[in-house]
Motif scaffolding. Structure first.
Motif, PDB file in Angstrom:
ATOM      1  N   ILE A  87       0.659  -1.010  -0.003  1.00 13.82           N
ATOM      2  CA  ILE A  87      -0.139  -0.190  -0.062  1.00 13.82           C
ATOM      3  C   ILE A  87       0.814   1.549  -0.039  1.00 13.82           C
ATOM      4  O   ILE A  87       1.744   1.307   0.785  1.00 13.82           O
TER       5      ILE A  87
ATOM      6  N   HIS B   8      -3.484  -0.753  -5.010  1.00 11.02           N
ATOM      7  CA  HIS B   8      -2.535  -0.371  -3.647  1.00 11.02           C
ATOM      8  C   HIS B   8      -2.065   0.967  -3.569  1.00 11.02           C
ATOM      9  O   HIS B   8      -1.445   1.300  -2.566  1.00 11.02           O
TER      10      HIS B   8
ATOM     11  N   THR C 130      -7.725  -2.783   1.863  1.00 12.83           N
ATOM     12  CA  THR C 130      -6.648  -3.605   2.318  1.00 12.83           C
ATOM     13  C   THR C 130      -5.868  -2.776   3.397  1.00 12.83           C
ATOM     14  O   THR C 130      -5.029  -3.364   3.717  1.00 12.83           O
TER      15      THR C 130
END
Length: 180
Positions: free
Chosen positions: A67, A145, A169
């Protein structure tokens, strides 16, 4: 003022049950953000006249596949490409931030980087709108991400929480997010 923004961002992330480690670019050493060590990396330039000068960090961040969130100045063409967009710098602009529920006039900006030609996979939050309403750009952009906020408003610290809701996420139960 910038230290205050960093503190508020850190508290916001902590409220999301994320552990945060802040590292100045002068203290960054090769390999610190290798895959598996951190859940994500947040780049926040707090002195735009200098920007990010640590080439080791830039190389490691570019290679990192977790990320990534960039807030503020210094978005690179590579980061824009990973966001599925093209970056464009607007000069001497007065804009408003509009969301589904609110509209807030923003301070005059000498320069602001916005994204154009976003990928169809990108999710956008809020709109930056010119006073005449003829031109607008995404405020928050998330593409897989990668995410981008052109600036972080102290009075709107929930901006991150709203953008992160599109970014499953990075929600709680992750290990750490590093911020440089």
């Amino acid at each position: 003022m910038v230290t205050k923004k960093i503190d508020i961002l850190q508290r916001t992330l902590t409220a999301l049950n994320l552990r945060v480690k802040t590292v100045a670019q002068t203290d960054y050493q090769a390999g610190m953000i290798k895959q598996g060590h951190y859940t994500g990396v947040i780049t926040m330039v707090n002195w735009s006249a200098v920007g990010i000068t640590n080439k080791t960090f830039i190389r490691d961040r570019d290679a990192y596949r977790g990320i990534k969130l960039h807030i503020g100045d210094g978005l690179t063409a590579k980061e824009a490409s990973e966001l599925g967009a093209t970056k464009m710098v607007l000069y001497q602009q007065q804009m408003a931030l509009k969301t589904a529920k609110t509209s807030k006039s923003l301070p005059f900006k000498q320069a602001i980087t916005v994204l154009t030609h976003q990928s169809s996979d990108a999710v956008m939050y809020g709109r930056l709108v010119t006073p005449d309403g003829n031109v607008d750009y995404a405020y928050g952009t998330v593409n897989h991400h990668d995410a981008y906020l052109p600036f972080f408003l102290i009075r709107a610290a929930l901006d991150w929480q709203r953008v992160s809701s599109y970014w499953p996420t990075c929600l709680p139960n992750k290990q750490r997010i590093a911020r440089y």
